[in-house]
Design an enzyme around this catalytic site. Structure first.
Site, PDB file in Angstrom:
ATOM      1  N   LYS A  52      19.144 -41.291   1.070  1.00 53.23           N
ATOM      2  CA  LYS A  52      18.633 -42.278   0.104  1.00 53.23           C
ATOM      3  C   LYS A  52      19.767 -42.684  -0.840  1.00 53.23           C
ATOM      4  O   LYS A  52      20.543 -41.822  -1.283  1.00 53.23           O
ATOM      5  CB  LYS A  52      17.474 -41.656  -0.683  1.00 53.23           C
ATOM      6  N   SER A  78       9.021 -44.757  -2.884  1.00 53.75           N
ATOM      7  CA  SER A  78      10.259 -45.514  -3.013  1.00 53.75           C
ATOM      8  C   SER A  78      11.278 -45.234  -1.914  1.00 53.75           C
ATOM      9  O   SER A  78      12.141 -46.060  -1.665  1.00 53.75           O
ATOM     10  CB  SER A  78      10.902 -45.227  -4.366  1.00 53.75           C
ATOM     11  N   SER A  80       7.237 -40.411  -3.585  1.00 54.78           N
ATOM     12  CA  SER A  80       8.186 -41.258  -2.850  1.00 54.78           C
ATOM     13  C   SER A  80       8.679 -40.736  -1.515  1.00 54.78           C
ATOM     14  O   SER A  80       9.313 -41.474  -0.771  1.00 54.78           O
ATOM     15  CB  SER A  80       9.392 -41.546  -3.721  1.00 54.78           C
TER      16      SER A  80
HETATM   17  N1  GLN Z   1       5.515 -44.807  -7.051  1.00 49.87           N
HETATM   18  C1  GLN Z   1       5.783 -43.840  -8.056  1.00 49.87           C
HETATM   19  C2  GLN Z   1       6.533 -44.471  -9.196  1.00 49.87           C
HETATM   20  O1  GLN Z   1       6.837 -45.604  -9.116  1.00 49.87           O
HETATM   21  C3  GLN Z   1       6.575 -42.700  -7.486  1.00 49.87           C
HETATM   22  C4  GLN Z   1       7.972 -43.042  -7.202  1.00 49.87           C
HETATM   23  C5  GLN Z   1       8.800 -41.854  -6.795  1.00 49.87           C
HETATM   24  O2  GLN Z   1       8.289 -40.820  -6.377  1.00 49.87           O
HETATM   25  N2  GLN Z   1      10.109 -42.012  -6.929  1.00 49.87           N
HETATM   26  O3  GLN Z   1       6.808 -43.860 -10.164  1.00 49.87           O
END
Ligand code: GLN
Length: 489
Positions: free
Chosen positions: A82, A157, A181
């Protein structure tokens, strides 16, 4: 792509290691097959940067080691990373204009561990900007498409990691999970994704989003591969004060062990009407499979679960606003071209460098931390967090081995139908984010497909540092689900 190359892509970790040591193929052949595959599936937009040259150099080094009989535990294994993990000398963007040209001078602990075990990075993967989002559509490099149906999004994400593992342009991938995510895109893309206990892996060198929630995680095509990769990246690191000294057991040891007599809890607060019908009916199947494997399924109550979403969206933006204060256009990151004074430099650099979702979080975070609101929001949310964590712990110490739920209330959404209102998108994480609030561990496993052939993931949750148990249960589900092949694979 020639057939021989395609065959290489289908191999799991163990087969790759066998094949390499038997000299059936070389690490260079393997890595080049993955790079070709990444190019062939470029329309998914899973990669921000392909590391072709350094990957081939690393693969040749792997071949030399294998020839000398000095292969390391993950020699030659092609992985995706990532673009939130700092990689020394290699552009790391967090999918943000703010870090568009940022080249870190150091390597994150987790990627360092992976590379020194012999993993070869195919490239840096696409994501939501600064990991804020649930659809991999907030980043500056555009959205990540889902290999099961390219009209759909990969989830987020860490969408690039999930999409690449499903589409076979990475054998395993490293993501991060602050509120879901790793698990939600795993669910959308039909792969296994683990979010270990907070502190299991070092956060050193991971671009910070919400420090007390962030944790590295792994995407893989099987529970076995997932366990092996997690093994490599786990353990204490003195450079991260929150990384745990807890012993790291052999995770894969639990795979295939009977779950007979174990107890699976179903939080009744999650048995709502808000689930897509195919998700609700899949949930019934999972309960049946576990019952057939000899488990007792019990209804449990975690009353404060209903506050988890509100709690998350106070604390996470608060931490994010503080973490992102460092991007001021002075030391590194985007700097505006023209400004009058230093205040103007800060303002314009930040206004130009951050996208809308990031700005929204910064504004919310600054608000809840501001004088007069701190007690009402931030402090209260901290108390609620402690309550939620305690209720989870009480549930586990009350004799529940794992909790079971869907990973996401829905299957992957179409790109042209993705929620545009932020609250609807936030709700998509209602089943994953409580885990990060409580600091426990969880895994998403493919548990079937919808009538439109979209994967449905289930989530297993265990007490802190019980990742082995997650893999033990996940492997039972994996056998029962007998997932069809991803159409693009
Ligand atoms: N969708 C969640 C957020 O926007 C989790 C994102 C994540 O785990 N990085 O905070």
């Amino acid at each position: 792509m020639v057939d021989g190359m395609r065959e290489l892509l289908k191999l799991g970790l163990e087969e790759v290691q066998k094949g390499l040591s038997n000299k059936d193929f070389s690490a260079s052949e393997l890595v080049s097959a993955y790079i070709s595959r990444a190019k062939e599936t470029a329309h998914l937009n899973a990669y921000i940067t392909l590391s072709e040259e350094s990957a081939m150099d690393a693969a040749r080094e792997s071949d030399r080691r294998i020839a000398k009989g000095e292969a390391r535990s993950m020699e030659g294994v092609p992985i995706g990373i990532k673009d939130l993990f700092c990689t020394k000398g290699e552009r790391t963007t967090a999918a943000s204009r703010m870090l568009y040209n940022f080249v870190p001078q150091y390597e994150s602990h987790v990627t360092e561990l992976a590379k020194s075990a012999g993993c070869v990075s195919v490239g840096k993967q696409n994501m939501d900007e600064f990991a804020m989002g649930s659809a991999s559509n907030t980043g500056v490099f555009g959205e990540v498409r889902n290999p099961w149906d390219t009209e759909c999004l990969a989830g987020g994400s860490s969408g690039g990691g999930a999409a690449s593992v499903a589409a076979m342009s990475a054998l395993v991938a490293l993501g991060t999970d602050t509120g879901g995510s790793v698990r939600q895109p795993s669910s959308f893309c039909g792969v296994v994704g683990v979010r270990p206990t907070y502190g299991r892996c070092s956060r050193f060198g991971i671009i910070a989003y919400a420090s007390s929630f962030d944790q590295a995680g792994v995407f893989a095509r099987s529970t076995e591969d997932c366990a092996k990769m997690l093994q490599v990246i786990s353990g204490h690191d003195p450079r991260d004060a929150t990384s745990s000294k807890e012993k790291v057991p052999l995770f894969s040891e639990k795979i295939g062990k009977s779950i007979k007599g174990m107890r699976v809890g179903i939080p009744k607060e999650w048995e709502t009407d808000g689930l897509e019908p195919c998700v609700a009916s899949a949930w019934e199947n999972w309960k049946r499979w576990l019952r057939e494997a000899g488990c007792e399924i019990v209804s449990v109550s975690i009353p404060s679960l209903k506050y988890a979403m509100a709690c998350y969206y106070v604390l996470v933006p608060a931490e994010a606003s503080s973490n992102l204060a460092r991007y001021d256009g002075i030391r590194y990151g985007h700097r505006t071209d023209s400004f009058i004074d230093v205040q103007g430099l800060y303002k314009k650099s930040r206004a130009e460098g951050f996208g809308w979702e990031v700005k929204r979080r910064i504004i919310i975070g600054t608000y809840v931390l501001s004088h007069g609101y701190y007690d009402a929001y931030y402090k209260k949310a901290q108390k609620v967090r402690a309550m939620i964590a305690k209720e989870f712990m009480d549930t586990f110490s009350g004799g529940i081995d794992v909790l079971l739920s869907p990973t996401s209330p829905t299957t992957a959404f179409r790109s042209d139908d993705a929620p545009t209102d932020p609250v609807t998108l936030y709700l998509n994480d209602m089943l994953t984010l409580p885990i990060n609030v409580a600091g426990v561990c969880a895994i998403s496993v493919p548990g079937g497909v919808s009538e439109h052939m979209r994967p449905i993931g289930l989530q297993l949750i265990a007490a802190p540092f019980q990742e082995g148990k997650l893999f033990q249960f996940a492997s039972v589900i994996e056998k029962n689900a007998a997932m069809p092949r991803c159409p693009l694979a």
